[in-house]
Design a protein around this motif. Sequence first.
Motif, PDB file in Angstrom:
ATOM      1  N   UNK A 169      52.715  99.976  -3.924  1.00 53.37           N
ATOM      2  CA  UNK A 169      51.496  99.316  -4.427  1.00 53.37           C
ATOM      3  C   UNK A 169      50.343 100.284  -4.636  1.00 53.37           C
ATOM      4  N   UNK A 170      50.162 101.252  -3.734  1.00 48.02           N
ATOM      5  CA  UNK A 170      49.040 102.184  -3.877  1.00 48.02           C
ATOM      6  C   UNK A 170      49.180 103.021  -5.143  1.00 48.02           C
ATOM      7  N   UNK A 171      50.403 103.429  -5.481  1.00 48.39           N
ATOM      8  CA  UNK A 171      50.604 104.200  -6.711  1.00 48.39           C
ATOM      9  C   UNK A 171      50.290 103.397  -7.955  1.00 48.39           C
ATOM     10  N   UNK A 172      50.692 102.127  -7.960  1.00 51.62           N
ATOM     11  CA  UNK A 172      50.386 101.275  -9.112  1.00 51.62           C
ATOM     12  C   UNK A 172      48.879 101.081  -9.259  1.00 51.62           C
ATOM     13  N   UNK A 173      48.175 100.830  -8.152  1.00 52.36           N
ATOM     14  CA  UNK A 173      46.731 100.634  -8.227  1.00 52.36           C
ATOM     15  C   UNK A 173      46.025 101.917  -8.659  1.00 52.36           C
ATOM     16  N   UNK A 174      46.493 103.068  -8.193  1.00 53.29           N
ATOM     17  CA  UNK A 174      45.886 104.330  -8.620  1.00 53.29           C
ATOM     18  C   UNK A 174      46.041 104.528 -10.122  1.00 53.29           C
ATOM     19  N   UNK A 175      47.209 104.168 -10.661  1.00 53.88           N
ATOM     20  CA  UNK A 175      47.424 104.290 -12.108  1.00 53.88           C
ATOM     21  C   UNK A 175      46.501 103.352 -12.884  1.00 53.88           C
ATOM     22  N   UNK A 176      46.383 102.111 -12.435  1.00 53.52           N
ATOM     23  CA  UNK A 176      45.541 101.165 -13.166  1.00 53.52           C
ATOM     24  C   UNK A 176      44.061 101.524 -13.058  1.00 53.52           C
ATOM     25  N   UNK A 177      43.622 101.968 -11.890  1.00 55.73           N
ATOM     26  CA  UNK A 177      42.215 102.350 -11.742  1.00 55.73           C
ATOM     27  C   UNK A 177      41.867 103.547 -12.622  1.00 55.73           C
ATOM     28  N   UNK A 178      42.850 104.398 -12.905  1.00 56.75           N
ATOM     29  CA  UNK A 178      42.599 105.581 -13.732  1.00 56.75           C
ATOM     30  C   UNK A 178      42.757 105.271 -15.216  1.00 56.75           C
ATOM     31  N   UNK A 179      43.863 104.596 -15.578  1.00 62.48           N
ATOM     32  CA  UNK A 179      44.159 104.378 -17.000  1.00 62.48           C
ATOM     33  C   UNK A 179      43.279 103.299 -17.625  1.00 62.48           C
ATOM     34  N   UNK A 180      42.832 102.319 -16.859  1.00 63.21           N
ATOM     35  CA  UNK A 180      42.076 101.192 -17.414  1.00 63.21           C
ATOM     36  C   UNK A 180      40.585 101.277 -17.085  1.00 63.21           C
ATOM     37  N   UNK A 181      40.083 102.464 -16.740  1.00 66.35           N
ATOM     38  CA  UNK A 181      38.674 102.619 -16.385  1.00 66.35           C
ATOM     39  C   UNK A 181      37.783 102.222 -17.559  1.00 66.35           C
ATOM     40  N   UNK A 182      36.838 101.296 -17.386  1.00 64.49           N
ATOM     41  CA  UNK A 182      35.968 100.887 -18.497  1.00 64.49           C
ATOM     42  C   UNK A 182      34.974 101.986 -18.855  1.00 64.49           C
TER      43      UNK A 182
END
Length: 294
Positions: free
Chosen positions: A237-250
Amino acid sequence: MALQHPSAPSRATSPVPRPTARSGVVHVNIRHTTRYTVVGNHLAQHRELSLLAIGLAVHIQSLPVGALVGIKFLSARFPESEHRIAGALRELEAHGYLERTRERLPGGKVVTRTVSYNQPGSMATPTPRPSRTPERPQRPTPAAPKPTPEATRPPAPAPTPVPREPLPEPHTLAPEHHRTAAALLAELHRHAPRLLLAERDVRHLAPAAAAWLERGAAPDAVRRTLTARLPDDLKHPAGLLAHRLTALLPPPLPTTPVAARPDPLQTCEGCDRAFRATEPGRCRDCRSDQRDAA
């Protein structure tokens, strides 16, 4: 002539043996000849697996090759929820009864390959049954062919790993944003049970979530983005959240231009009226009259 009894059975039935133990289970075993699965006691009596994991392992071992064993398919087949079935699959993986890997097909689609082991840790081939026929004399083993130039080529070098993009960080130190981000990450499992994070993962991801809040994203919007459409085989889960927080940054908020401040009020030296100017002196009318008199 003997009397006939139409209600009597055609032959005597074999009575079921009565239990000899005073307590506990008594087995009445009937030999299976079709549609059966052999399960080892190491699985059926496993002391660390849950009952759900043991039953799920037995079900998977009874399926034919190619049967679907995804989380969504199993949750539709059985009354347990996706969360409980995912936990049972993780138990079986941890004890070696299952192995799940993700592979990308030539068309680009990613699929999950599942391998079931009825005896974890044992890769031995089955022992052949003894044959009553006399063994045939073994033929001499032919000599191994000489290696071709292609076979002697050195292996291709391993691909260079692609460096991961660093997590975003806020530009300003705002303790309020950091506290809100840490609380948001710690409570994600209440909205998506599979996103249960360790304390160190919350500390690691909190600055990235604070960067979202600094850019004007509401906490509810950040939570919906992080919990939307989670993959079925979520392992980290932490890896998925790190990817989303980085790739989807507004994007950052646009800067608002600062309005120009008006000149301060001054008292006219000629008529005592108030007017705006950078320095004391005369108002516009007095300056005009002074020019006309000149």
